[in-house]
Design an enzyme around this catalytic site. Structure first.
Site, PDB file in Angstrom:
ATOM      1  N   HIS A 200       0.895  -1.121  -0.104  1.00 34.91           N
ATOM      2  CA  HIS A 200      -0.064  -0.086   0.065  1.00 34.91           C
ATOM      3  C   HIS A 200       0.905   1.196  -0.024  1.00 34.91           C
ATOM      4  O   HIS A 200       2.062   1.179   0.684  1.00 34.91           O
ATOM      5  CB  HIS A 200      -0.690  -0.125   1.344  1.00 34.91           C
ATOM      6  CG  HIS A 200      -2.042  -0.614   1.283  1.00 34.91           C
ATOM      7  ND1 HIS A 200      -2.611  -1.490   2.356  1.00 34.91           N
ATOM      8  CD2 HIS A 200      -3.057  -0.914   0.029  1.00 34.91           C
ATOM      9  CE1 HIS A 200      -3.754  -2.117   2.060  1.00 34.91           C
ATOM     10  NE2 HIS A 200      -4.039  -1.819   0.893  1.00 34.91           N
ATOM     11  N   CYS A 296      -2.553   3.117   8.976  1.00 38.69           N
ATOM     12  CA  CYS A 296      -3.649   1.938   8.323  1.00 38.69           C
ATOM     13  C   CYS A 296      -4.809   2.047   9.456  1.00 38.69           C
ATOM     14  O   CYS A 296      -5.788   1.560   8.997  1.00 38.69           O
ATOM     15  CB  CYS A 296      -3.027   0.803   8.757  1.00 38.69           C
ATOM     16  SG  CYS A 296      -1.454   0.671   7.469  1.00 38.69           S
TER      17      CYS A 296
HETATM   18  N1  ARG Z   1      -3.755  -7.311   6.593  1.00 41.08           N
HETATM   19  C1  ARG Z   1      -4.209  -5.954   6.103  1.00 41.08           C
HETATM   20  C2  ARG Z   1      -4.019  -6.247   4.532  1.00 41.08           C
HETATM   21  O1  ARG Z   1      -3.251  -6.864   3.935  1.00 41.08           O
HETATM   22  C3  ARG Z   1      -3.619  -4.720   6.515  1.00 41.08           C
HETATM   23  C4  ARG Z   1      -4.020  -3.416   5.754  1.00 41.08           C
HETATM   24  C5  ARG Z   1      -2.996  -2.368   6.291  1.00 41.08           C
HETATM   25  N2  ARG Z   1      -3.534  -1.105   5.818  1.00 41.08           N
HETATM   26  C6  ARG Z   1      -2.818  -0.427   5.412  1.00 41.08           C
HETATM   27  N3  ARG Z   1      -3.542   1.008   4.814  1.00 41.08           N
HETATM   28  N4  ARG Z   1      -1.707  -0.277   4.662  1.00 41.08           N
HETATM   29  O2  ARG Z   1      -4.831  -5.609   3.694  1.00 41.08           O
END
Ligand code: ARG
Length: 301
Positions: A200, A296
């Site tokens: 991300h 996140c």
């Molecule tokens: N386990 C989640 C996923 O892989 C974690 C999300 C983390 N969020 C972020 N905005 N980076 O989607």
């Protein structure tokens, strides 16, 4: 602004950030309760089972209390929003909903654009944001195309400006960024994410203020880095190891030079302090077992 409505792809053609119109600053932060958080599937390279649920709850409460000093905090009560899954699997099957940055993106006019998640495991989550928005009289939009868009996890507003930074590749589709630019008439700087550990945008990039960004160069293409360096006067570079080990770039600037960051990131906190920022340390290590940290866990709006 002639750049509205399209992707800004050429680093050499980028005007300075001050050339973009200003926008209303966000003062709200939405958090989703952590009651269902656990790790029992693996959709990013950080995920490891063994979350201490009690400790996760404590860390989440401490984070939310910390944010109360800097923002208007709202809490989306995941358990109480059970019905919001609307025919989807119940909340017990949505352990990642605590990472509510991914549920959507706040638009400058106060609407939310709902996410469309990349993975089956998270598919039903944006319905929680839809239900919360309805309960607070905020309207929501949906993408018209079937492109994947993981909300503020992959889309971050330039501080103070009507200019959006959009990550694409591992999760979000570039087509979603194109649609956002055209439909909402905002210039979007696309940044291709080239490494699965930076899945991300918010795990490799944080805009600290109008002039300064924190970024991990290993996550981007040369053209992507050139765009970051063109629009920010200063780019504080975080080595890949620090960006991975403590999710150092997943910090969040809350205004007045304060940056909320996981306490594991000693070196990055020191760099922030050298640049005149005040690191506000929290612990999120239980959530790092799910691949997420400070940025996140909250949705700015
Ligand atoms: N386990 C989640 C996923 O892989 C974690 C999300 C983390 N969020 C972020 N905005 N980076 O989607």
């Amino acid at each position: 602004m002639t750049d509205d409505g399209r992707l800004l792809t050429d680093p050499a053609a980028l005007p300075p950030a001050e050339a973009f119109p200003t926008r209303r600053p966000f003062s709200g932060m939405l958090f989703a309760t952590p009651g269902r958080f656990r790790v029992d599937y693996e959709i990013n390279p950080y995920m490891e089972p063994g979350v201490d649920a009690e400790r996760a709850r404590e860390q989440w409460h401490e984070l939310v209390e910390t944010y109360r000093r800097f923002a208007d905090v709202s809490v989306l009560d995941v358990e109480a929003t059970r019905a919001a899954a609307d025919g989807q699997a119940p909340p017990a099957d949505r352990p990642d909903v605590v990472f509510c940055a991914n549920l959507g993106l706040a638009l400058p006019d106060g609407r939310f654009l709902l996410a469309r998640m990349a993975t089956d495991q998270r598919r039903g989550e944006p319905a929680y944001l839809r239900r919360w928005a309805a309960s607070t009289d905020r309207s929501v939009e949906r993408l018209r195309s079937d492109a994947v868009f993981e909300g503020a996890g992959d889309a971050r507003w330039h501080p103070g400006r009507r200019l959006l930074w959009g990550g694409h590749g591992p999760r979000t589709d570039r087509a979603a960024l194109e649609e956002i630019a055209a439909r909402f008439d905002v210039p979007v700087v696309p940044l291709e994410l080239t490494d699965e550990s930076f899945y991300h945008l918010d795990v490799c990039f944080a805009a600290l203020d109008e002039r300064t960004a924190l970024a991990c160069p290993a996550a981007f293409t040369d053209a992507g880095l050139a765009k970051i360096r063109a629009l920010f006067e200063t780019c504080i570079e975080v080595p890949a190891a620090a960006a991975r080990d403590g999710l150092a770039c997943n910090c969040h600037a809350v205004g007045d030079g304060r940056v909320v960051i996981d306490e594991a990131n000693e070196a990055t906190a020191a760099r922030l302090a050298d640049h005149g920022y005040e690191p506000v340390r929290v612990s999120t290590d239980e959530f790092r077992k799910g691949g997420g940290s400070v940025a996140c866990l909250g949705l700015p709006h």
